[in-house]
Each structure stands twice: as structure tokens, then as C-alpha cells.
Design a protein around this motif. Structure first.
Motif, PDB file in Angstrom:
ATOM      1  N   ARG B  64      29.931  62.817  28.724  1.00 14.86           N
ATOM      2  CA  ARG B  64      31.064  62.121  29.315  1.00 14.86           C
ATOM      3  C   ARG B  64      30.600  61.410  30.578  1.00 14.86           C
ATOM      4  NH1 ARG B  64      34.066  66.455  31.065  1.00 14.86           N
ATOM      5  NH2 ARG B  64      32.507  67.899  30.274  1.00 14.86           N
ATOM      6  N   GLN B  66      31.789  58.116  33.823  1.00 13.13           N
ATOM      7  CA  GLN B  66      32.803  57.477  34.659  1.00 13.13           C
ATOM      8  C   GLN B  66      32.393  56.018  34.808  1.00 13.13           C
ATOM      9  OE1 GLN B  66      33.228  59.427  38.418  1.00 13.13           O
ATOM     10  NE2 GLN B  66      35.395  58.961  38.507  1.00 13.13           N
ATOM     11  N   ARG B  78      37.158  54.974  36.146  1.00  9.43           N
ATOM     12  CA  ARG B  78      37.886  55.710  35.114  1.00  9.43           C
ATOM     13  C   ARG B  78      36.955  56.731  34.476  1.00  9.43           C
ATOM     14  NH1 ARG B  78      39.039  52.749  30.668  1.00  9.43           N
ATOM     15  NH2 ARG B  78      37.519  51.241  31.366  1.00  9.43           N
ATOM     16  N   ARG B  79      37.494  57.935  34.192  1.00 16.07           N
ATOM     17  CA  ARG B  79      36.674  58.932  33.495  1.00 16.07           C
ATOM     18  C   ARG B  79      36.692  58.609  32.007  1.00 16.07           C
ATOM     19  NH1 ARG B  79      37.571  64.957  35.211  1.00 16.07           N
ATOM     20  NH2 ARG B  79      35.648  65.075  34.030  1.00 16.07           N
ATOM     21  N   MET B  81      36.106  60.150  28.380  1.00 14.08           N
ATOM     22  CA  MET B  81      35.954  61.422  27.674  1.00 14.08           C
ATOM     23  C   MET B  81      35.497  61.116  26.252  1.00 14.08           C
ATOM     24  SD  MET B  81      37.027  63.129  30.166  1.00 14.08           S
ATOM     25  CE  MET B  81      37.767  64.736  30.024  1.00 14.08           C
TER      26      MET B  81
END
Lengths: 219, 416
Positions: B64, B66, B78-79, B81
Motif C-alpha cells: 500500500r 500514498q 491520498r492513501r 489501499m
């Protein structure tokens, strides 16, 4: 046997040149026993070296058994030394690591003599010089007289017609020296030509003729 | 006739053993030290290579991330996932992928065999074991398709965990409890060398089916995707395709390196491989220079030997030796001394390598002995070495030999 005509030898060391032999002419018949005498520096050793094909003359002609030796290459001279000439030195010049047997054997190896004949000849020579019991000893284990007898046996290995001896008794006591001379007389009787350099009149007395050298000339 | 002369010369050499012992020793020593240098060097880089594969062979890991760039009006930061559905998506759209597996992990209290430990538990797919070079000890197996589909409560555990929980028993078939849920141990990992890792070494972990993991751990996303391309060369392509496909799905710039974390071990391995090669070349260079110095030394010793025997050469010439006989003798001696020296040097080096390999090594990472104690004695090193040394020794023998044959017999006889 030997015919030398006007042989000269000049050594050059930089600027200085030294004339060791000056137009020496010699004639030696087969089976002669000759002594060469003269003071130090008179050219005795140089003459012996040239006759023995160890050295080459600067000028002149040299016939050994009717063969012109002057102008031959190193390997051809090696072959002549091997087959026709036997050397006996003042300091014996035996190979220190080799046994009596191996020392006598060596000239035959350069000649390519086969194993069986070679062994036979070595034993014959050991018998002749009386050293059969000493064949596995090294020179350092032998007396001076014994060492010189090994050297004589070695000189005879290829049955040469000419024996050259440079002060052969110089390092021996007089009694041993006489024994060695006895051997030389023996060799002459077999028909070999013997040339011997010596200082000693008693030793020279064994020879039939004496060549005297002084300042590079025969007198 | 040649043979008889050679026999005579070699007999002579045997009698002069003490005089040549120094040269023989020098060659033995040189052979020994260079062969050991090369064997240990090769062993070192081989151990490195094996331990590098300990993490996994041909492995690309996706994490994951960012975003660090604005994209289509969306802000950076924004992260991003990743989710279980991405596995099927990637394998469907990238034909270059051979194997793919999700991985999620967390620390849990594990009890078993009356003992308790707190360890990393990983939920993984069936392909994970192969990708990460995990082999089951005999009697056990890794997680398979059925385990995954049925979300079975089965566990494959690392050898350290096995020893901690079941020091005196065979763990297979035993029950361990992870987060109050019982699991059956189906396999124990065989020991392997591993040089790189994340969140601890595989030896300490427990592995369970990913579907089962999702049921005991409330996390919708996955932590990592493991990907193995069909061909090593495709690693850059697969990496780029993953960024493109997931970029479209989660709306980030495929050029944004921070949107997804990707650890491409293939690329790392290639860099490391070059480093290992560099070490080997460096060692070969040292060996070559040592050889050269040795050859100079041997030439010197040969010259000294010839000088010492000047009179003897004169005697042989007087007795009828030709130039080639003199050369032959010295070359023969060189060859015999060389053969003896290299034989003993090789034999001792071989023995040392074999004995060193008998020392047991631990598979724990930090031990330097793990890398040092596995030298490799290889034939190609030996052949190259012997040929090079042979040429050097021949050259160092021929010059003194020719010089000896050129001696003037009168002067040689007079030499004291």
C-alpha cells in the motif's frame, strides 16, 4: 693425430687484448705420450682447451684425426669431445651428487649408448681402475686418488683416442700420483694418445716427449 | 636415448632435493594460497546468492502507498489501499505473471504445546510458499487451494516457532491457538538461508490461508501482493503494468512512485549479482598479481640454481653435452618442481576446503561463519590456475636454462 698450423688465440677484455697463443704449430702422432710444460701464463691451458675443442682458436687451422675442427659449431664440437676426447682435470671435476657409477655412465648417455652395453662398459671400467666396491659411493666419500681414478674411468667411457690431462697429479701426494701415471702408461699401451700439462719434472718423465711453452710460443 | 638421459637427470634432481626444496615450497605455498583465496571467494558469493534467494526467488512485492502527485483533480497525499479483488484483476490482465499471492499479517498471541509466544501470523495464498522458497520438512506440506477455498484452520510454521512451541515433539498434527481460534499444524518450514526480510524472518512466522486470516482479523484490505513473473527479464514490464492497472482502478498517476510501494527483488538480485561478480574478479586480480610476484621469485631462484651449478654445467659440456641437453635438464627440473608444487598445493587446498565444509553452520542470519565456511573448490578455477602458473613457470624456467646452455665451457669449468 693432431695437426696444428699457426694457431693463435687472442682474448679481448674491453680495450686490452691478450695474446695467449702466438702462431703455434704442432704435430702429434697417434699413441704418443706428450707432456706440456711451461711457467704460469705461458698458454698451456689455452692450448689444451683448444686441442680439447672446449675453446676455438682466433686464427690458424686445426685438424684432429684428419678432420678440420676450426669453424665447427658448439654441438658439433660437443660430439667430438664426447666421442674422441677424454678429459682428466687437476681437481677431478666429478659431479658431486652422482655416484661413482653414475659419473662414469654420463658421457655414454650423451652418446646414446643403450642400457645393456652401457652397464657392461661401466663395470669394465670400474674393474680396470679397481673401484668395483666403490661404485655406489659419492665423490665426497672417496680419497683424492680414488676420485682421479673415477675421472679417468669416465674419460675412457666412450673409448676415445685422445686423453687430455691438466695437471692430473697436482692435487695428489707423490705416491698416489705415481699410481695415476701408471694408469696413463697403461692407456698409452692401448694405443691412446695422451697430452698432459704438468709442472712436475718427475711426472713429465713418464712421457716420451715434452713440448715447452713460453709466452704463447713453443720453444 | 632421450628417455635414459631424462631418467638420469631426474635421478640427479632427487639427490639435490634439499637445494630445490625452497622452490618447491614456494610453488606449493603459492598454489595453496591462491586456490584458497579463489575457493573462499567463490563460496562467499555463492552463499550470498543462496541467502538472497532465501526471501524469495524472482519476487516482486507490492505494498500500500500514498500518492505524491495530483491526479485528475485529486489531491496528493491520498492513501492507496489494495484489496483481495486486485489479485484476480492483475493475474487476468498481465499474462506475464506466473504466480501471485496476497499477504496480510499481524502479531497474535499463539499458544501450543503448553507454551505461549507472540508472533507474526501471515495470511497467504497457496503460491506464496513457492515464491518465498519455503519447503516443508518431510511429513508436512504448505497451504493449498482447498485450504484457501474452504478457509480451513490450518497453519504452516517456521522452524524457530516449531522449536519454541514443540521442542521435543513433532509439531505436525498438533493444535496451536491463534487469537483464541484453534489451528492444526500441517507443516514445518525447512531451514533456509535468508539475508533480507521485513517484519522479522520467516523462521519465526506462522502462515495460514488468506481467507482464514480475513475471518480472524477484521481488515478489508491486504498488506502486500507477491508476484512472480514467468521470465526474469519481464520484471520491469510487470512492475509497470501493475502501476498502470491499479492506477486506473484507484485513480493515481502510474508515474507516481509513492502511490504503491514496490520492492522488486529481481532488480536487487541483479545488482547484487554484479557485486558478487565484482568480488570474484577482484580476488582473481589479487591472485594474478600474487602469481606474477611468485613467478619473479621463482625465476630468481632458478637463476641462483643455475649459477650455483655453473661448474657442473662446464663438466657436462666437457663430457659432450649439447646445448639442448643442458636446456632439457633445466626444463625437466622446472617441470618436476612445478608439478610437485602444484600437486601438493592443490591437495592441501582441496583438503582444507573439504574440511571447512564439514563444519556445521547455523542458519541464523547474522553468523558470518554461514558465509565463510562454505568455500567451493571448482575445477575451472584449478584449470585456469594451473595453465597460467604453468606458463609463468615455463617462462621463468626457460630463461635460466637458455643462459646455462650459452655458457662458455672453459669459463664454466673455471667457476668456483
Amino acid at each position: 693425430m693432431i695437426e696444428m698450423e699457426n694457431i693463435s688465440k687472442v682474448y679481448r677484455m674491453g680495450e686490452i687484448s691478450l695474446e695467449a697463443l702466438k702462431e703455434v704449430s704442432l704435430r702429434i702422432e697417434p699413441a704418443e705420450f706428450i707432456s706440456i710444460m711451461g711457467p704460469s701464463g705461458s698458454g698451456k691451458s689455452t692450448l689444451l682447451n683448444i686441442i680439447g675443442c672446449l675453446d676455438t682458436p682466433t686464427a690458424g687451422s686445426y685438424f684432429l684425426e684428419e678432420k678440420n675442427v676450426a669453424g665447427l659449431g658448439f654441438d658439433q664440437l660437443s660430439t667430438i669431445r664426447n666421442r674422441k676426447i677424454g678429459f682428466v682435470f687437476q681437481n677431478f671435476n666429478l659431479l658431486p651428487y652422482a655416484t661413482t657409477y653414475e659419473n662414469i655412465e654420463l658421457p655414454m648417455l650423451f652418446n646414446g649408448r643403450t642400457g645393456k652395453k652401457r652397464r657392461q662398459r661401466v663395470l669394465e671400467l670400474l674393474e680396470m681402475v679397481g673401484l668395483v666396491d666403490w661404485q655406489h659411493h659419492r665423490p665426497s666419500e672417496l680419497s683424492g686418488g680414488q676420485q682421479q681414478r673415477v675421472a679417468i674411468a669416465r674419460a675412457l667411457a666412450n673409448d676415445p683416442s685422445l686423453i687430455l690431462a691438466d695437471e692430473p697429479t697436482g692435487n695428489l701426494d707423490s705416491k698416489t700420483g705415481e699410481e695415476i701415471m701408471g694408469l696413463f702408461v697403461e692407456l698409452q699401451k692401448q694405443g691412446r694418445t695422451i697430452l698432459m700439462v704438468t709442472h712436475d719434472n718427475n711426472i713429465a718423465a713418464y712421457s716420451q716427449r715434452t713440448i715447452r711453452l713460453l709466452d704463447g710460443r713453443v720453444i | 636415448m632421450r628417455a635414459q638421459l631424462l631418467r638420469y637427470f631426474s635421478k640427479e634432481l632427487r639427490k639435490r632435493k634439499k637445494k630445490t626444496a625452497l622452490i618447491t615450497f614456494a610453488i606449493t605455498w603459492g598454489t595453496l594460497s591462491i586456490l584458497l583465496l579463489m575457493s573462499f571467494g567463490r563460496g562467499l558469493s555463492n552463499s550470498f546468492r543462496i541467502s538472497f534467494k532465501g526471501l524469495g526467488d524472482n519476487l516482486i512485492m507490492v505494498y500500500r502507498g500514498q500518492t505524491s502527485k495530483d491526479y485528475h483533480g485529486l489531491p496528493k497525499g491520498r492513501r492507496i489501499m489494495i484489496y483481495p479483488g486486485d489479485i484476480a484483476l492483475l493475474s487476468a490482465l498481465i499474462p506475464e505473471i506466473e504466480l501471485i499471492s496476497p499477504e496480510s499479517n499481524d502479531y497474535f498471541t499463539i499458544t501450543g504445546g503448553g507454551r505461549e509466544t507472540n508472533r507474526n501470523v501471515c495470511g497467504v495464498g497457496p503460491a506464496f510458499g513457492v515464491m518465498r522458497s519455503m519447503i516443508a520438512e518431510s511429513g508436512g506440506r504448505f497451504i493449498n487451494e482447498e485450504d484457501e477455498l474452504a478457509a480451513r484452520r490450518v497453519a504452516f510454521i517456521g522452524w524457530n516457532m516449531a522449536e519454541n512451541l514443540f521442542p521435543a515433539e513433532i509439531p505436525i498434527g498438533k493444535t496451536i491457538v491463534i487469537s483464541r481460534v484453534p489451528f492444526t499444524v500441517i507443516g514445518v518450514m525447512k531451514r533456509k538461508l535468508q539475508s533480507s526480510s521485513y517484519q522479522g524472518f520467516d523462521a519465526d512466522h506462522a502462515y495460514i490461508p488468506h481467507s482464514t486470516f480475513s475471518r480472524i482479523h477484521t481488515q478489508l484490505y491486504i498488506d502486500r501482493i507477491h508476484v512472480q513473473p514467468k521470465r526474469r527479464e519481464d520484471n520491469q514490464l510487470v512492475e509497470r503494468r501493475i502501476r498502470e492497472i491499479l492506477g486506473r482502478k484507484y485513480r493515481f498517476d502510474p508515474e507516481d512512485d509513492y502511490a504503491l510501494g514496490i520492492w522488486n527483488t529481481i532488480e536487487d538480485a541483479e545488482v547484487a549479482g554484479k557485486a558478487f561478480k565484482g568480488i570474484e574478479i577482484f580476488l582473481a586480480l589479487i591472485g594474478g598479481l600474487t602469481l606474477l610476484i611468485g613467478a619473479v621469485g621463482v625465476t630468481n631462484l632458478m637463476y641462483a640454481l643455475v649459477k650455483e651449478r655453473t661448474r657442473e654445467i662446464g663438466i657436462k659440456m666437457a663430457l659432450g653435452a649439447r646445448r639442448r641437453h643442458i636446456i632439457l635438464q633445466f626444463l625437466l627440473e622446472t617441470v618436476i618442481i612445478f608439478s610437485k608444487g602444484t600437486f601438493w598445493g592443490t591437495a592441501i587446498a582441496y583438503a582444507i576446503v573439504r574440511l571447512t565444509r564439514l563444519v556445521p553452520i547455523s542458519y541464523e542470519l547474522s553468523g558470518i561463519q554461514t558465509y565463510l565456511l562454505r568455500p567451493i573448490f571448482s575445477l575451472d578455477i584449478l584449470i585456469v590456475f594451473v595453465v597460467v602458473l604453468g606458463i609463468l613457470v615455463f617462462l621463468s624456467g626457460i630463461f635460466p636454462a637458455v643462459r646455462a646452455s650459452r655458457l662458455n665451457p672453459v669459463e664454466a669449468l673455471r667457476y668456483e
